[in-house]
Design a protein around this motif. Structure first.
Motif, PDB file in Angstrom:
ATOM      1  N   TYR A   4       0.812  -1.213   0.000  1.00  0.00           N
ATOM      2  CA  TYR A   4       0.000   0.000   0.000  1.00  0.00           C
ATOM      3  C   TYR A   4       0.849   1.268   0.000  1.00  0.00           C
ATOM      4  O   TYR A   4       0.421   2.293  -0.523  1.00  0.00           O
ATOM      5  CB  TYR A   4      -0.945   0.030   1.201  1.00  0.00           C
ATOM      6  CG  TYR A   4      -2.076  -0.956   1.092  1.00  0.00           C
ATOM      7  CD1 TYR A   4      -2.969  -0.896   0.041  1.00  0.00           C
ATOM      8  CD2 TYR A   4      -2.240  -1.951   2.041  1.00  0.00           C
ATOM      9  CE1 TYR A   4      -4.007  -1.793  -0.076  1.00  0.00           C
ATOM     10  CE2 TYR A   4      -3.275  -2.863   1.939  1.00  0.00           C
ATOM     11  CZ  TYR A   4      -4.152  -2.781   0.884  1.00  0.00           C
ATOM     12  OH  TYR A   4      -5.173  -3.663   0.773  1.00  0.00           O
ATOM     13  N   TRP A   9      -2.128   6.969  -4.477  1.00  0.00           N
ATOM     14  CA  TRP A   9      -3.392   7.419  -3.899  1.00  0.00           C
ATOM     15  C   TRP A   9      -3.456   7.192  -2.394  1.00  0.00           C
ATOM     16  O   TRP A   9      -4.213   7.873  -1.698  1.00  0.00           O
ATOM     17  CB  TRP A   9      -4.577   6.781  -4.610  1.00  0.00           C
ATOM     18  CG  TRP A   9      -4.628   5.283  -4.556  1.00  0.00           C
ATOM     19  CD1 TRP A   9      -4.129   4.419  -5.483  1.00  0.00           C
ATOM     20  CD2 TRP A   9      -5.198   4.484  -3.524  1.00  0.00           C
ATOM     21  NE1 TRP A   9      -4.351   3.133  -5.081  1.00  0.00           N
ATOM     22  CE2 TRP A   9      -5.013   3.138  -3.882  1.00  0.00           C
ATOM     23  CE3 TRP A   9      -5.851   4.776  -2.327  1.00  0.00           C
ATOM     24  CZ2 TRP A   9      -5.448   2.090  -3.095  1.00  0.00           C
ATOM     25  CZ3 TRP A   9      -6.285   3.725  -1.534  1.00  0.00           C
ATOM     26  CH2 TRP A   9      -6.084   2.402  -1.922  1.00  0.00           C
ATOM     27  N   VAL A  10      -2.670   6.264  -1.881  1.00  0.00           N
ATOM     28  CA  VAL A  10      -2.614   6.065  -0.433  1.00  0.00           C
ATOM     29  C   VAL A  10      -1.975   7.272   0.232  1.00  0.00           C
ATOM     30  O   VAL A  10      -2.428   7.734   1.291  1.00  0.00           O
ATOM     31  CB  VAL A  10      -1.855   4.760  -0.106  1.00  0.00           C
ATOM     32  CG1 VAL A  10      -1.616   4.625   1.386  1.00  0.00           C
ATOM     33  CG2 VAL A  10      -2.612   3.565  -0.635  1.00  0.00           C
ATOM     34  N   SER A  13      -4.474  10.121   0.208  1.00  0.00           N
ATOM     35  CA  SER A  13      -5.469   9.903   1.262  1.00  0.00           C
ATOM     36  C   SER A  13      -4.896  10.237   2.634  1.00  0.00           C
ATOM     37  O   SER A  13      -5.568  10.875   3.459  1.00  0.00           O
ATOM     38  CB  SER A  13      -5.946   8.451   1.250  1.00  0.00           C
ATOM     39  OG  SER A  13      -6.526   8.137   0.015  1.00  0.00           O
ATOM     40  N   LEU A  16      -4.704  14.022   2.987  1.00  0.00           N
ATOM     41  CA  LEU A  16      -6.008  14.635   3.239  1.00  0.00           C
ATOM     42  C   LEU A  16      -6.490  14.355   4.659  1.00  0.00           C
ATOM     43  O   LEU A  16      -7.052  15.240   5.323  1.00  0.00           O
ATOM     44  CB  LEU A  16      -7.031  14.141   2.220  1.00  0.00           C
ATOM     45  CG  LEU A  16      -6.803  14.607   0.782  1.00  0.00           C
ATOM     46  CD1 LEU A  16      -7.810  13.961  -0.154  1.00  0.00           C
ATOM     47  CD2 LEU A  16      -6.881  16.112   0.687  1.00  0.00           C
ATOM     48  N   ILE A  17      -6.268  13.149   5.144  1.00  0.00           N
ATOM     49  CA  ILE A  17      -6.655  12.819   6.521  1.00  0.00           C
ATOM     50  C   ILE A  17      -5.864  13.656   7.514  1.00  0.00           C
ATOM     51  O   ILE A  17      -6.414  14.194   8.483  1.00  0.00           O
ATOM     52  CB  ILE A  17      -6.481  11.310   6.782  1.00  0.00           C
ATOM     53  CG1 ILE A  17      -7.531  10.530   6.004  1.00  0.00           C
ATOM     54  CG2 ILE A  17      -6.558  10.987   8.261  1.00  0.00           C
ATOM     55  CD1 ILE A  17      -7.306   9.039   5.965  1.00  0.00           C
TER      56      ILE A  17
END
Length: 91
Positions: A4, A9-10, A13, A16-17
């Motif tokens: 991962y 894209w991980v 993400s 953004l988190i």
């Protein structure tokens, strides 16, 4: 889990988190990590690497650089306490 960390894209993400966490707990602590994660998304997209320890080390370095840059930017904006020499109630 290691697979991962090589997906772009991980990292987006995670950025953004971390940005949302920064909004909830302000203090510019998580903002450097969010910028580092977004920079890692670009890094993994351009140069896909399978070495997970190298990716984590690069994330730490990019986050540190982002945090130091933010510290320099926001230090310039806060000029400290304002000294008032004339009271507005006095004529």
């Amino acid at each position: 889990m290691e697979d991962y960390l090589t997906l772009w894209w991980v990292w987006i993400s995670a950025g953004l988190i971390l940005g949302v966490i920064e909004l909830l707990a302000s203090g510019f602590i998580f903002l450097g990590f969010a910028i580092g994660a977004l920079a890692m998304a670009v890094f993994v997209f351009v140069l896909p690497a399978a070495n997970v320890p190298a990716l984590l080390a690069m994330f730490a370095i990019l986050s540190l650089i982002a945090w130091l840059g933010l510290r320099l930017i926001f230090r310039r904006q806060s000029g400290g306490a304002r000294i008032v020499k004339r009271d507005i109630n006095e004529n």
